[in-house]
Design an enzyme around this catalytic site. Structure first.
Site, PDB file in Angstrom:
ATOM      1  N   LYS A  28       0.840  -1.213   0.000  1.00 38.23           N
ATOM      2  CA  LYS A  28       0.000   0.000   0.000  1.00 38.23           C
ATOM      3  C   LYS A  28       0.871   1.258   0.000  1.00 38.23           C
ATOM      4  O   LYS A  28       0.642   2.179  -0.774  1.00 38.23           O
ATOM      5  CB  LYS A  28      -0.918   0.017   1.239  1.00 38.23           C
ATOM      6  CG  LYS A  28      -1.788  -1.213   1.398  1.00 38.23           C
ATOM      7  CD  LYS A  28      -2.674  -1.135   2.622  1.00 38.23           C
ATOM      8  CE  LYS A  28      -1.944  -1.073   3.961  1.00 38.23           C
ATOM      9  NZ  LYS A  28      -1.161  -2.289   4.279  1.00 38.23           N
ATOM     10  N   ARG A  47      -9.097   1.580   9.000  1.00 43.80           N
ATOM     11  CA  ARG A  47      -8.820   0.164   9.225  1.00 43.80           C
ATOM     12  C   ARG A  47      -9.710  -0.434  10.308  1.00 43.80           C
ATOM     13  O   ARG A  47      -9.456  -1.574  10.734  1.00 43.80           O
ATOM     14  CB  ARG A  47      -7.337  -0.088   9.471  1.00 43.80           C
ATOM     15  CG  ARG A  47      -6.740   0.556  10.641  1.00 43.80           C
ATOM     16  CD  ARG A  47      -5.265   0.860  10.420  1.00 43.80           C
ATOM     17  NE  ARG A  47      -4.405  -0.295  10.323  1.00 43.80           N
ATOM     18  CZ  ARG A  47      -3.160  -0.234   9.823  1.00 43.80           C
ATOM     19  NH1 ARG A  47      -2.656   0.910   9.371  1.00 43.80           N
ATOM     20  NH2 ARG A  47      -2.406  -1.291   9.777  1.00 43.80           N
ATOM     21  N   ARG A  52      12.050  -5.690   4.586  1.00 39.63           N
ATOM     22  CA  ARG A  52      11.744  -4.283   4.312  1.00 39.63           C
ATOM     23  C   ARG A  52      12.727  -3.349   5.031  1.00 39.63           C
ATOM     24  O   ARG A  52      13.062  -3.561   6.198  1.00 39.63           O
ATOM     25  CB  ARG A  52      10.330  -3.941   4.780  1.00 39.63           C
ATOM     26  CG  ARG A  52      10.070  -2.430   4.712  1.00 39.63           C
ATOM     27  CD  ARG A  52       8.640  -2.043   4.820  1.00 39.63           C
ATOM     28  NE  ARG A  52       7.992  -2.538   6.017  1.00 39.63           N
ATOM     29  CZ  ARG A  52       6.692  -2.421   6.259  1.00 39.63           C
ATOM     30  NH1 ARG A  52       5.909  -1.848   5.368  1.00 39.63           N
ATOM     31  NH2 ARG A  52       6.164  -2.895   7.371  1.00 39.63           N
ATOM     32  N   ARG A  74      11.789  -1.448  10.482  1.00 37.08           N
ATOM     33  CA  ARG A  74      10.738  -1.050  11.428  1.00 37.08           C
ATOM     34  C   ARG A  74      10.690  -2.024  12.596  1.00 37.08           C
ATOM     35  O   ARG A  74      10.805  -3.230  12.405  1.00 37.08           O
ATOM     36  CB  ARG A  74       9.380  -1.006  10.712  1.00 37.08           C
ATOM     37  CG  ARG A  74       9.154   0.321  10.025  1.00 37.08           C
ATOM     38  CD  ARG A  74       7.923   0.400   9.178  1.00 37.08           C
ATOM     39  NE  ARG A  74       6.722  -0.231   9.710  1.00 37.08           N
ATOM     40  CZ  ARG A  74       5.558  -0.213   9.066  1.00 37.08           C
ATOM     41  NH1 ARG A  74       5.442   0.405   7.891  1.00 37.08           N
ATOM     42  NH2 ARG A  74       4.495  -0.800   9.575  1.00 37.08           N
ATOM     43  N   ARG A  82       0.173  -8.470  13.789  1.00 35.88           N
ATOM     44  CA  ARG A  82      -0.432  -7.472  12.888  1.00 35.88           C
ATOM     45  C   ARG A  82      -1.361  -8.142  11.875  1.00 35.88           C
ATOM     46  O   ARG A  82      -2.426  -7.604  11.556  1.00 35.88           O
ATOM     47  CB  ARG A  82       0.669  -6.680  12.172  1.00 35.88           C
ATOM     48  CG  ARG A  82       1.375  -5.702  13.096  1.00 35.88           C
ATOM     49  CD  ARG A  82       2.689  -5.211  12.512  1.00 35.88           C
ATOM     50  NE  ARG A  82       2.535  -4.577  11.231  1.00 35.88           N
ATOM     51  CZ  ARG A  82       3.509  -4.492  10.319  1.00 35.88           C
ATOM     52  NH1 ARG A  82       4.695  -5.015  10.566  1.00 35.88           N
ATOM     53  NH2 ARG A  82       3.278  -3.890   9.188  1.00 35.88           N
TER      54      ARG A  82
HETATM   55  P1  AP5 Z   1       4.872  -1.629   1.797  1.00 32.51           P
HETATM   56  O1  AP5 Z   1       4.546  -0.769   0.632  1.00 32.51           O
HETATM   57  O2  AP5 Z   1       5.649  -1.054   2.921  1.00 32.51           O
HETATM   58  O3  AP5 Z   1       3.548  -2.377   2.336  1.00 32.51           O
HETATM   59  P2  AP5 Z   1       2.309  -1.823   3.162  1.00 32.51           P
HETATM   60  O4  AP5 Z   1       1.103  -2.483   2.616  1.00 32.51           O
HETATM   61  O5  AP5 Z   1       2.338  -0.326   3.185  1.00 32.51           O
HETATM   62  O6  AP5 Z   1       2.662  -2.456   4.549  1.00 32.51           O
HETATM   63  P3  AP5 Z   1       2.708  -1.840   6.022  1.00 32.51           P
HETATM   64  O7  AP5 Z   1       3.426  -2.857   6.853  1.00 32.51           O
HETATM   65  O8  AP5 Z   1       3.287  -0.447   6.020  1.00 32.51           O
HETATM   66  O9  AP5 Z   1       1.219  -1.776   6.354  1.00 32.51           O
HETATM   67  P4  AP5 Z   1       0.585  -1.699   7.727  1.00 32.51           P
HETATM   68  O10 AP5 Z   1      -0.812  -1.364   7.360  1.00 32.51           O
HETATM   69  O11 AP5 Z   1       0.782  -2.869   8.587  1.00 32.51           O
HETATM   70  O12 AP5 Z   1       1.446  -0.553   8.449  1.00 32.51           O
HETATM   71  P5  AP5 Z   1       1.155   0.965   8.784  1.00 32.51           P
HETATM   72  O13 AP5 Z   1       2.406   1.706   8.638  1.00 32.51           O
HETATM   73  O14 AP5 Z   1      -0.066   1.444   8.081  1.00 32.51           O
HETATM   74  O15 AP5 Z   1       5.639  -2.911   1.215  1.00 32.51           O
HETATM   75  C1  AP5 Z   1       6.134  -3.913   2.101  1.00 32.51           C
HETATM   76  C2  AP5 Z   1       7.478  -4.427   1.568  1.00 32.51           C
HETATM   77  O16 AP5 Z   1       7.227  -5.098   0.327  1.00 32.51           O
HETATM   78  C3  AP5 Z   1       8.485  -3.323   1.257  1.00 32.51           C
HETATM   79  O17 AP5 Z   1       9.780  -3.775   1.579  1.00 32.51           O
HETATM   80  C4  AP5 Z   1       8.357  -3.114  -0.278  1.00 32.51           C
HETATM   81  O18 AP5 Z   1       9.582  -2.670  -0.876  1.00 32.51           O
HETATM   82  C5  AP5 Z   1       7.979  -4.510  -0.730  1.00 32.51           C
HETATM   83  N1  AP5 Z   1       7.131  -4.555  -1.916  1.00 32.51           N
HETATM   84  C6  AP5 Z   1       6.105  -3.728  -2.229  1.00 32.51           C
HETATM   85  N2  AP5 Z   1       5.534  -4.118  -3.384  1.00 32.51           N
HETATM   86  C7  AP5 Z   1       6.210  -5.225  -3.792  1.00 32.51           C
HETATM   87  C8  AP5 Z   1       6.092  -6.090  -4.931  1.00 32.51           C
HETATM   88  N3  AP5 Z   1       5.154  -5.894  -5.873  1.00 32.51           N
HETATM   89  N4  AP5 Z   1       6.937  -7.151  -5.008  1.00 32.51           N
HETATM   90  C9  AP5 Z   1       7.872  -7.371  -4.042  1.00 32.51           C
HETATM   91  N5  AP5 Z   1       8.059  -6.557  -2.969  1.00 32.51           N
HETATM   92  C10 AP5 Z   1       7.227  -5.518  -2.847  1.00 32.51           C
HETATM   93  O19 AP5 Z   1       0.748   0.856  10.332  1.00 32.51           O
HETATM   94  C11 AP5 Z   1       1.710   0.526  11.312  1.00 32.51           C
HETATM   95  C12 AP5 Z   1       1.069   0.551  12.677  1.00 32.51           C
HETATM   96  O20 AP5 Z   1       0.573   1.881  12.962  1.00 32.51           O
HETATM   97  C13 AP5 Z   1      -0.171  -0.354  12.854  1.00 32.51           C
HETATM   98  O21 AP5 Z   1       0.196  -1.671  13.202  1.00 32.51           O
HETATM   99  C14 AP5 Z   1      -0.914   0.380  13.999  1.00 32.51           C
HETATM  100  O22 AP5 Z   1      -0.312   0.134  15.217  1.00 32.51           O
HETATM  101  C15 AP5 Z   1      -0.697   1.830  13.652  1.00 32.51           C
HETATM  102  N6  AP5 Z   1      -1.729   2.392  12.784  1.00 32.51           N
HETATM  103  C16 AP5 Z   1      -1.544   2.916  11.533  1.00 32.51           C
HETATM  104  N7  AP5 Z   1      -2.697   3.338  11.024  1.00 32.51           N
HETATM  105  C17 AP5 Z   1      -3.648   3.071  11.964  1.00 32.51           C
HETATM  106  C18 AP5 Z   1      -5.054   3.253  11.991  1.00 32.51           C
HETATM  107  N8  AP5 Z   1      -5.714   3.798  10.940  1.00 32.51           N
HETATM  108  N9  AP5 Z   1      -5.721   2.843  13.084  1.00 32.51           N
HETATM  109  C19 AP5 Z   1      -5.079   2.307  14.141  1.00 32.51           C
HETATM  110  N10 AP5 Z   1      -3.745   2.086  14.172  1.00 32.51           N
HETATM  111  C20 AP5 Z   1      -3.039   2.482  13.085  1.00 32.51           C
END
Ligand code: AP5
Length: 218
Positions: A16, A91, A130, A163, A174
Site C-alpha cells: 500500500k 482500518r 523491508r 521497522r 499485525r
Molecule cells: P509496503 O509498501 O511497505 O507495504 P504496506 O502495505 O504499506 O505495509 P505496512 O506494513 O506499512 O502496512 P501496515 O498497514 O501494517 O502498516 P502501517 O504503517 O499502516 O511494502 C512492504 C514491503 O514489500 C516493502 O519492503 C516493499 O519494498 C515490498 N514490496 C512492495 N511491493 C512489492 C512487490 N510488488 N513485489 C515485491 N516486494 C514488494 O501501520 C503501522 C502501525 O501503525 C499499525 O500496526 C498500527 O499500530 C498503527 N496504525 C496505523 N494506522 C492506523 C489506523 N488507521 N488505526 C489504528 N492504528 C493504526
C-alpha cells in the site's frame, strides 16, 4: 474513477505504502499514511507519539479517537482538497464510518477503496526484508527493491532502518489484527459498490499498472 478519496486497503506488506507513494508522485494528490504520521509522532516524542508507541510496538491498533483526530486535521489541510490517497486508514468500522461522515461534511464525494490482494507467505517474505528511510520514508526491500548502497537511501542519502514492528512475532500479530478488524471493511465497501480488488502479486510496476487501471488512469 472520479472520486477524490482513494483508500488503499490490504494487509501489512501488501504494498500500500509503495504504491500510494508512486501514485501520489504521478498526481497532485498527497499520500496520507497514518502509519507514517504515527511513526513521526513517536520519533518526535509528541503527546500523540507517546500514546501510540506501545500499541504500535505490540502490533495492535492505536485507539480510534486518536486516529480520527489526526485524520480530521490532515484532511482539512489545503493540499488535501483536490483528492488524496489514503494508506492505512480507515482500518476499523468506526474509522470507515467517520471518513464517510467527514467527506460529507467537507462536501466531497464518498471514498472508493482498492483492495490490494497478496498471498500470506509473500507478505511475510516482503516484511522480513523491508527497509525504510528514516528521513524521507522511501520504502525498500532487500530482495526485490534493494538500495544502490547498503543502508543508504538512494533518494535523500538518509539512513535505512528496519521497522520495529517487522519482527516475525509482531508481523504475526499485525496479520491477526488485520483479519479481525480490517478485513470486515472489504464487505463495507463492497456493499456500497465502492470496492475494486487488484492482484498485488508480481513486480511493483505490474501492480502499479493494475492500480492505475482500477483508478481509471489508463
Ligand atoms: P509496503 O509498501 O511497505 O507495504 P504496506 O502495505 O504499506 O505495509 P505496512 O506494513 O506499512 O502496512 P501496515 O498497514 O501494517 O502498516 P502501517 O504503517 O499502516 O511494502 C512492504 C514491503 O514489500 C516493502 O519492503 C516493499 O519494498 C515490498 N514490496 C512492495 N511491493 C512489492 C512487490 N510488488 N513485489 C515485491 N516486494 C514488494 O501501520 C503501522 C502501525 O501503525 C499499525 O500496526 C498500527 O499500530 C498503527 N496504525 C496505523 N494506522 C492506523 C489506523 N488507521 N488505526 C489504528 N492504528 C493504526
Amino acid at each position: 474513477m472520479s472520486a477524490q478519496t482513494v483508500v488503499l486497503l490490504g494487509p501489512p506488506g501488501a504494498g500500500k505504502g509503495t504504491q500510494a507513494a508512486g501514485l501520489a508522485a504521478e498526481s497532485h494528490w498527497p499520500h496520507i499514511s497514518t502509519g507514517d504520521i504515527l511513526r513521526a509522532a513517536v520519533a518526535a516524542q509528541s503527546p500523540l507519539g507517546l500514546q501510540a508507541n506501545g500499541f504500535m510496538e505490540r502490533g495492535e491498533y492505536v485507539p480510534d479517537p486518536l486516529i480520527i483526530d489526526l485524520i480530521k486535521e490532515r484532511m482539512a489541510a489545503p493540499d488535501a482538497r483536490g483528492g488524496v490517497f489514503l494508506d492505512g486508514f480507515p482500518r476499523t468500522a468506526p474509522q470507515a464510518e467517520m471518513l464517510d461522515q467527514l467527506l460529507a461534511d467537507l462536501g466531497r464525494q464518498p471514498a472508493v477503496a482498492i483492495l490490494v490482494e497478496v498471498a500470506r507467505a509473500e507478505l511475510i517474505a516482503r516484511l522480513s526484508g523491508r527497509l525504510t528511510c528514516q528521513s524521507c520514508q522511501r520504502i525498500y526491500q532487500l530482495t526485490s527493491q534493494p538500495p544502490r548502497h547498503s543502508g543508504i537511501c538512494d533518494v535523500c542519502g538518509g539512513t535505512l532502518i528496519q521497522r520495529t514492528d517487522d519482527q516475525p512475532e509482531t508481523v504475526a500479530r499485525r496479520l491477526a489484527v488485520y483479519d479481525e478488524k480490517t478485513a470486515p471493511l472489504i464487505a463495507f465497501y463492497e456493499q456500497g459498490k465502492r470496492l475494486t480488488a487488484v492482484d498485488g502479486m508480481g513486480s511493483q510496476d505490474q501492480v502499479a499498472a493494475r492500480l492505475k487501471e482500477a483508478i481509471g488512469w489508463s
